[in-house]
Design a protein around this motif. Structure first.
Motif, PDB file in Angstrom:
ATOM      1  N   PRO A  80     -17.952  -1.070  27.064  1.00 24.47           N
ATOM      2  CA  PRO A  80     -19.029  -1.506  27.929  1.00 24.47           C
ATOM      3  C   PRO A  80     -20.256  -1.921  27.110  1.00 24.47           C
ATOM      4  O   PRO A  80     -20.486  -1.417  26.006  1.00 24.47           O
ATOM      5  N   ALA A  81     -21.047  -2.811  27.682  1.00 23.76           N
ATOM      6  CA  ALA A  81     -22.254  -3.297  27.012  1.00 23.76           C
ATOM      7  C   ALA A  81     -23.448  -2.385  27.264  1.00 23.76           C
ATOM      8  O   ALA A  81     -24.383  -2.339  26.462  1.00 23.76           O
ATOM      9  N   ASP A  82     -23.422  -1.645  28.369  1.00 31.61           N
ATOM     10  CA  ASP A  82     -24.581  -0.841  28.775  1.00 31.61           C
ATOM     11  C   ASP A  82     -25.108   0.119  27.715  1.00 31.61           C
ATOM     12  O   ASP A  82     -26.324   0.222  27.544  1.00 31.61           O
ATOM     13  N   PRO A  83     -24.263   0.858  26.977  1.00 27.06           N
ATOM     14  CA  PRO A  83     -24.831   1.759  25.970  1.00 27.06           C
ATOM     15  C   PRO A  83     -25.635   1.013  24.894  1.00 27.06           C
ATOM     16  O   PRO A  83     -26.657   1.512  24.424  1.00 27.06           O
ATOM     17  N   PHE A  84     -25.192  -0.179  24.530  1.00 30.39           N
ATOM     18  CA  PHE A  84     -25.917  -0.967  23.538  1.00 30.39           C
ATOM     19  C   PHE A  84     -27.248  -1.467  24.110  1.00 30.39           C
ATOM     20  O   PHE A  84     -28.270  -1.462  23.424  1.00 30.39           O
ATOM     21  N   PHE A 105     -35.156 -14.409  23.165  1.00 26.24           N
ATOM     22  CA  PHE A 105     -34.316 -14.439  24.359  1.00 26.24           C
ATOM     23  C   PHE A 105     -34.756 -13.345  25.314  1.00 26.24           C
ATOM     24  O   PHE A 105     -35.079 -12.242  24.887  1.00 26.24           O
ATOM     25  N   GLU A 106     -34.723 -13.641  26.600  1.00 26.85           N
ATOM     26  CA  GLU A 106     -35.094 -12.637  27.598  1.00 26.85           C
ATOM     27  C   GLU A 106     -33.988 -11.617  27.819  1.00 26.85           C
ATOM     28  O   GLU A 106     -34.241 -10.439  27.959  1.00 26.85           O
ATOM     29  N   GLU A 107     -32.752 -12.098  27.856  1.00 28.07           N
ATOM     30  CA  GLU A 107     -31.622 -11.227  28.155  1.00 28.07           C
ATOM     31  C   GLU A 107     -31.041 -10.620  26.885  1.00 28.07           C
ATOM     32  O   GLU A 107     -30.867 -11.308  25.881  1.00 28.07           O
ATOM     33  N   ILE A 108     -30.741  -9.338  26.956  1.00 31.65           N
ATOM     34  CA  ILE A 108     -30.081  -8.651  25.847  1.00 31.65           C
ATOM     35  C   ILE A 108     -28.574  -8.797  26.053  1.00 31.65           C
ATOM     36  O   ILE A 108     -28.038  -8.322  27.057  1.00 31.65           O
ATOM     37  N   ILE A 109     -27.924  -9.466  25.118  1.00 23.57           N
ATOM     38  CA  ILE A 109     -26.478  -9.634  25.163  1.00 23.57           C
ATOM     39  C   ILE A 109     -25.899  -8.998  23.909  1.00 23.57           C
ATOM     40  O   ILE A 109     -25.922  -9.604  22.829  1.00 23.57           O
ATOM     41  N   PRO A 110     -25.421  -7.753  24.016  1.00 26.88           N
ATOM     42  CA  PRO A 110     -24.820  -7.121  22.830  1.00 26.88           C
ATOM     43  C   PRO A 110     -23.658  -7.964  22.331  1.00 26.88           C
ATOM     44  O   PRO A 110     -22.847  -8.462  23.118  1.00 26.88           O
TER      45      PRO A 110
END
Length: 159
Positions: A80-84, A105-110
């Motif tokens: 999952p990306a959430d922990p990052f 960038f506004e969005e964090i994309i691990p």
């Protein structure tokens, strides 16, 4: 441009990325970077990071999806990306002068960057062994230059 990065190393990927024409120096997922200048890394900063990261437990993740930023940069997305994302937000709150990705960038994309303009053979070499399981059990403060990475501090995540 050389800079420091707070990152989660992914050593399981080293054998795969070594097949690329221009392999990443140290496969990792960036949490916060660019970060402070190397000359600003001192005992107080390391202690602050250690205290912040002491509350983080190790977590498992998979690298199973290949993505692209634009038409050039190929990356692997952790699930999952959430922990990052939570770690990045925690660090960004503690160090507001250093927004994620320099505020670009506004969005964090691990992601784990693989490279730019990969050939189809290189992309297949990356896709072939997927999915890859890993555990985020440490975070490092690493100095990055154009062709090298030097670990400046290591922060094991506690059980």
């Amino acid at each position: 441009m050389a800079h420091t990065v707070i990152q989660v190393p992914v050593p399981e990927l080293e054998s795969i990325t070594q097949r690329l024409e221009r392999p990443p120096v140290c496969p990792h997922i960036t949490l916060l970077g660019p970060f402070v200048d190397r000359r600003d890394v001192n005992e107080d900063l390391v202690d602050t990071l250690r205290a912040l990261l002491a509350q983080v437990r190790p977590f498992d993740f998979m690298l199973s999806a290949v993505g692209r930023f634009g038409s050039e940069v190929t990356y692997l997305a952790p699930e999952p990306a959430d922990p990052f994302i939570r770690l990045t937000n925690m660090l960004a709150a503690a160090f507001p002068k250093w927004p994620p990705y320099g505020g670009a960038f506004e969005e964090i994309i691990p992601h784990l960057s693989i490279g730019a303009a990969l050939t189809s053979a290189e992309e297949e070499a990356v896709r072939g062994p997927l999915p890859i399981s890993s555990t985020a059990d440490e975070v490092t403060l690493t100095w990055w230059s154009e062709d090298a990475a030097e670990e400046l501090a290591r922060f094991p995540l506690h059980l």
